[in-house]
Design an enzyme around this catalytic site. Structure first.
Site, PDB file in Angstrom:
ATOM      1  N   HIS A 184       0.838  -1.206   0.000  1.00  0.00           N
ATOM      2  CA  HIS A 184       0.000   0.000   0.000  1.00  0.00           C
ATOM      3  C   HIS A 184       0.867   1.247   0.000  1.00  0.00           C
ATOM      4  O   HIS A 184       2.025   1.234   0.407  1.00  0.00           O
ATOM      5  CB  HIS A 184      -0.995  -0.025   1.159  1.00  0.00           C
ATOM      6  CG  HIS A 184      -0.457   0.278   2.517  1.00  0.00           C
ATOM      7  ND1 HIS A 184      -0.466   1.549   3.052  1.00  0.00           N
ATOM      8  CD2 HIS A 184       0.074  -0.515   3.476  1.00  0.00           C
ATOM      9  CE1 HIS A 184       0.028   1.516   4.276  1.00  0.00           C
ATOM     10  NE2 HIS A 184       0.373   0.277   4.564  1.00  0.00           N
TER      11      HIS A 184
ATOM     12  N   ASP B 126       6.182   2.634   7.212  1.00  0.00           N
ATOM     13  CA  ASP B 126       4.840   2.146   6.895  1.00  0.00           C
ATOM     14  C   ASP B 126       4.119   3.156   6.015  1.00  0.00           C
ATOM     15  O   ASP B 126       3.626   4.170   6.504  1.00  0.00           O
ATOM     16  CB  ASP B 126       4.074   1.942   8.205  1.00  0.00           C
ATOM     17  CG  ASP B 126       2.679   1.394   7.998  1.00  0.00           C
ATOM     18  OD1 ASP B 126       2.346   0.972   6.871  1.00  0.00           O
ATOM     19  OD2 ASP B 126       1.898   1.381   8.978  1.00  0.00           O
TER      20      ASP B 126
ATOM     21  N   GLU C  19      -5.213   1.799   2.606  1.00  0.00           N
ATOM     22  CA  GLU C  19      -4.972   0.659   3.511  1.00  0.00           C
ATOM     23  C   GLU C  19      -5.121   1.049   4.965  1.00  0.00           C
ATOM     24  O   GLU C  19      -5.630   0.271   5.785  1.00  0.00           O
ATOM     25  CB  GLU C  19      -3.573   0.094   3.257  1.00  0.00           C
ATOM     26  CG  GLU C  19      -3.282  -1.232   3.973  1.00  0.00           C
ATOM     27  CD  GLU C  19      -2.700  -1.074   5.368  1.00  0.00           C
ATOM     28  OE1 GLU C  19      -2.505  -2.099   6.051  1.00  0.00           O
ATOM     29  OE2 GLU C  19      -2.426   0.082   5.792  1.00  0.00           O
ATOM     30  N   GLU C  20      -4.672   2.249   5.309  1.00  0.00           N
ATOM     31  CA  GLU C  20      -4.684   2.648   6.713  1.00  0.00           C
ATOM     32  C   GLU C  20      -6.101   2.796   7.261  1.00  0.00           C
ATOM     33  O   GLU C  20      -6.302   2.785   8.472  1.00  0.00           O
ATOM     34  CB  GLU C  20      -3.904   3.960   6.905  1.00  0.00           C
ATOM     35  CG  GLU C  20      -2.427   3.879   6.544  1.00  0.00           C
ATOM     36  CD  GLU C  20      -1.615   2.942   7.433  1.00  0.00           C
ATOM     37  OE1 GLU C  20      -2.210   2.190   8.232  1.00  0.00           O
ATOM     38  OE2 GLU C  20      -0.379   2.963   7.320  1.00  0.00           O
TER      39      GLU C  20
ATOM     40  N   ASP D 268       4.471  -4.784   3.379  1.00  0.00           N
ATOM     41  CA  ASP D 268       3.926  -3.536   3.920  1.00  0.00           C
ATOM     42  C   ASP D 268       5.092  -2.719   4.471  1.00  0.00           C
ATOM     43  O   ASP D 268       5.722  -1.963   3.741  1.00  0.00           O
ATOM     44  CB  ASP D 268       2.899  -3.874   5.000  1.00  0.00           C
ATOM     45  CG  ASP D 268       2.072  -2.683   5.451  1.00  0.00           C
ATOM     46  OD1 ASP D 268       2.581  -1.554   5.430  1.00  0.00           O
ATOM     47  OD2 ASP D 268       0.903  -2.879   5.845  1.00  0.00           O
TER      48      ASP D 268
ATOM     49  N   HIS E 267       2.838   4.560  12.972  1.00  0.00           N
ATOM     50  CA  HIS E 267       1.659   5.422  12.817  1.00  0.00           C
ATOM     51  C   HIS E 267       1.818   6.779  13.505  1.00  0.00           C
ATOM     52  O   HIS E 267       0.827   7.404  13.888  1.00  0.00           O
ATOM     53  CB  HIS E 267       0.399   4.723  13.326  1.00  0.00           C
ATOM     54  CG  HIS E 267      -0.094   3.635  12.430  1.00  0.00           C
ATOM     55  ND1 HIS E 267      -1.297   2.979  12.643  1.00  0.00           N
ATOM     56  CD2 HIS E 267       0.445   3.053  11.325  1.00  0.00           C
ATOM     57  CE1 HIS E 267      -1.464   2.062  11.709  1.00  0.00           C
ATOM     58  NE2 HIS E 267      -0.419   2.090  10.905  1.00  0.00           N
TER      59      HIS E 267
END
Length: 713
Positions: free
Chosen positions: A345, A355, A392-393, A421, A505
């Site tokens: 993604h 990420d 995706e998130e 990922d 994140h």
């Protein structure tokens, strides 16, 4: 590649597709594929390079590739690029341009799902009389430039609370048991949890079940605040469960029961460790257990409730936004209707250096290498699809909508899905896969140099680090393999370097962190690129698919041993052992057939037809583990072996229907538990028998197996 791979197709029966597909293949091969020069020429083109030659050509492009990967990562992480934002469209344009520069055919597919963004939010501590004690920050200390989206939980409902707070540790069931023993309840109160209790949506749901009115989840003490989604019930757009969220598609109403079950019932918010510590220090009540203080940075305060009050408000902004999946395609020379799919993604909560864009940069380098191979005259036997997912998130939306959009095509034509990922987040190689791909994965790691230990291969350090090769099973739902495996039954792999990343994140996920700490010379990126690419080449080019179902039966036997330790239901265990023995026999027969075909003339037309039919059985066997109506109460999840259990704290990471039955009957007698389990056990057994029949290439009714003696008391 046929355009049908991206066409919207109506859903249908997996078993019907398998049967129809096999019959159609036999008819086409017998009636239309007579021996002739064109077919020999096509086969020769795809096999002009032997496997060692292909691997050497792919690996020969590694010198200097780490610099190319670093350049792509720097470009992709120049700014935040959350899905649905203009910056996300810029990242899509970069990927599209790089795929085209590599010489790949490109396609873009748009979807229009419901996305969730933060509106107004506030947090304050009040004295017991309601007067203001302190205003607390909801900002992220690490985000000095204030460029990223403020910390929030996507799809958390708007709401607020003025209530006493309770510290619930990680927010697990065992933590609430401790609180109950100490006389501390959360009903009508704000639950304050620290990160590490599993899926954040599960933490919020459990708090709601206990009567909490809101949840605050603390980040690590390094200044980062972890954003994330809190939807329940599976990935994908919450208003189009099971079909694609295309423009103008049918959408369920927010008051639909299926929709309401997916959204949390109480508001929640991620907060910094500093903010959480300020709340906890203000609490009275019983003392905090010593083991609950890890990483909190507090030496005073209690579990609560009160005496201070927490005043928390949150306003969510839900909108329909366009997201874009991008594809780079190399059409197969001999079997263009068989797809080897690589996916990563592209969207990120913040800058996305780990990420997900460490994986994006690796994917683009694979595209570059394959483009050079194409220029040399090589073409793959089967089609290769490179996928750059969006959304995706927010719950694997881009990949899920595409899988739902093309489900029938994928059921009959997808060979495998290879996911990366967070390609690099630290030291050490880790992998997950469906068991039939284990041997291939291990073999590939013997060909790739270890990025951290000179003179060793990845296989060597992987084996030493883990005390033996350990491959995870993919029952979790935190990346894009979920729709491919859990919903479509496609053999899958997930690859990454490093087990944990403290900036996950958060605004700490920057190119600067990667360059200084994560992978200064981008050699781990290089290793992941090589493993990922070599896996794709083997799956796209081996005349007989390198699937090992003996490994699958061995893994199932281990699962049954684990299950037997958790249940006194010996009849169920015996039944499952009998079914697995049947699959083991079929796997042995297939192995012998594979060896015979590997010895036959590669260009013999009869051998080619036999290989094609065997390959179809090998790729369709995984689909046999699907239950068309899905798991009880969770119909989107269809894989009976590797879907997530309903209870995210379940001790079983396999056989989800059985795990759910055990959880739901936990307070029942042994006899009642046995009854609850039995139907789920039979479902799994029937699926295993279907897989055995598919591997043998026969109707399941042809060799009925009498298992009644195994379950007779």
């Amino acid at each position: 590649m046929p355009h049908s791979v991206l066409a919207r197709l109506p859903p249908g029966s997996v078993r019907l597709v398998a049967a129809f597909g096999l019959l159609l293949l036999v008819s086409l091969l017998v009636l239309h594929r007579r021996p002739g020069r064109p077919h020999v020429a096509a086969a020769a083109a795809s096999d002009r390079l032997t496997d060692p030659s292909r691997s050497r050509l792919f690996l020969s492009q590694s010198p200097g590739a780490n610099a190319s990967i670093a350049a792509d990562l720097r470009a992709l992480t120049a700014g935040p690029h959350l899905a649905g934002t203009p910056a996300s469209a810029g990242a899509a344009a970069h990927v599209l341009a790089r795929l085209r520069a590599a010489g790949l055919q490109t396609l873009t597919r748009e979807y229009e799902p419901l996305l969730s963004y933060p509106g107004h939010a506030s947090l304050a501590l009040l004295r017991p009389d309601g007067s203001l004690l302190a205003r607390l920050s909801l900002e992220e200390p690490a985000d000095e430039g204030r460029r990223v989206v403020p910390p929030y939980h996507a799809y958390a409902p708007s709401g607020g609370a003025v209530a006493e707070a309770v510290f619930v540790n990680l927010g697990r069931e065992e933590d609430y048991v401790v609180l109950e023993r100490l006389g501390v309840g959360v009903r009508g109160r704000v639950a304050v949890a620290r990160r590490g209790g599993g899926y954040r949506g599960g933490v919020v749901a459990r708090a709601a079940d206990k009567g909490a009115v809101a949840v605050l989840i603390a980040g690590n003490a390094d200044g980062g605040v972890e954003r994330g989604v809190v939807l329940l019930g599976g990935p994908g757009d919450p208003l189009t469960p099971g079909w694609a969220a295309t423009s103008g598609a049918e959408r369920l109403k927010f008051d639909d029961k299926a929709v309401k079950q997916r959204f949390p019932s109480i508001p929640s918010m991620p907060v910094s460790a500093k903010t959480a510590a300020a709340i906890i220090r203000s609490l009275g009540g019983p003392a905090i257990p010593a083991e609950w203080k890890d990483g909190l940075g507090v030496d005073t305060g209690g579990l609560g409730p009160g005496p201070t009050l927490v005043n928390f408000t949150y306003q969510e902004d839900r909108k329909f936004y366009k997201i874009r999946d991008i594809f780079g395609i190399i059409k197969g020379q001999e079997e263009p209707d068989r797809y080897v799919i690589l996916g990563n993604h592209r969207d990120a909560w913040t800058y996305g250096a780990v990420d997900p864009n460490s994986g994006t940069a690796a994917l683009l380098d694979i595209a570059r290498r394959l483009g050079i191979m194409l220029q040399s005259g090589w073409k793959p036997r089967r089609s290769i699809i490179l996928c750059s997912w969006d959304g995706e998130e927010f719950g694997m939306i881009g990949s899920t909508e595409w899988v739902e959009d093309n489900l029938e095509d994928l059921h009959s034509k997808a060979v495998a899905y290879l996911n990366v990922d967070c390609a690099v987040q630290g030291v050490g190689f880790f992998a997950g896969s469906t068991p039939q791909l284990d041997k291939l994965l291990v073999d590939i790691t013997r060909q790739v140099r270890d990025p951290d230990v000179t003179g060793k291969m990845v296989h060597d350090t992987w084996n030493e680090m883990s005390g033996g090769i350990k491959i995870e099973r993919l029952a979790r739902t935190d990346s894009d393999f979920a729709p491919f495996l859990h919903h479509a039954g496609i053999p899958s792999v997930d690859l990454y370097y490093g087990e944990e990343f403290p900036g996950y994140h958060t605004a700490l996920d920057t190119y600067n962190w990667m360059e200084k700490h994560g992978d200064p010379f981008f050699l781990r990126h290089l290793a992941i690129t090589e493993i990922w690419g070599l896996l794709a080449l083997r799956l796209a080019n081996d005349p007989v698919l390198p699937f090992d179902y003996q490994a699958y039966t061995s893994q199932l036997q281990e699962h049954i041993k684990t299950l037997s330790a958790l249940t006194s239901n010996g009849h169920a265990v015996n039944l499952m052992n009998g079914c697995v023995n049947d699959l083991s026999g079929a796997a042995m027969e297939v192995l012998k057939e594979m060896k015979k075909l590997q010895q036959m003339d590669l260009y013999d037309e009869h051998a080619r037809m036999r290989r094609r039919l065997l390959n179809d059985r090998l790729l369709l066997a995984e689909r046999s583990f699907l239950q068309p109506e899905g798991l009880q109460g969770r119909g989107w999840f269809k894989h009976l072996l590797y879907s997530p259990p309903e209870d995210y704290e379940s001790k079983l990471s396999f056989f989800p229907g059985i795990a759910d039955a055990i959880s739901r009957s936990a307070n029942l007698s042994d006899k009642e538990q046995e009854v609850a389990m039995q139907h789920e056990v039979w479902k799994v057994c029937r699926a295993i028998q279907r897989a055995a029949s598919v591997l043998r290439g026969e109707f399941s009714e042809q060799k009925p197996t009498n298992f009644s003696s195994l379950v007779t008391p």
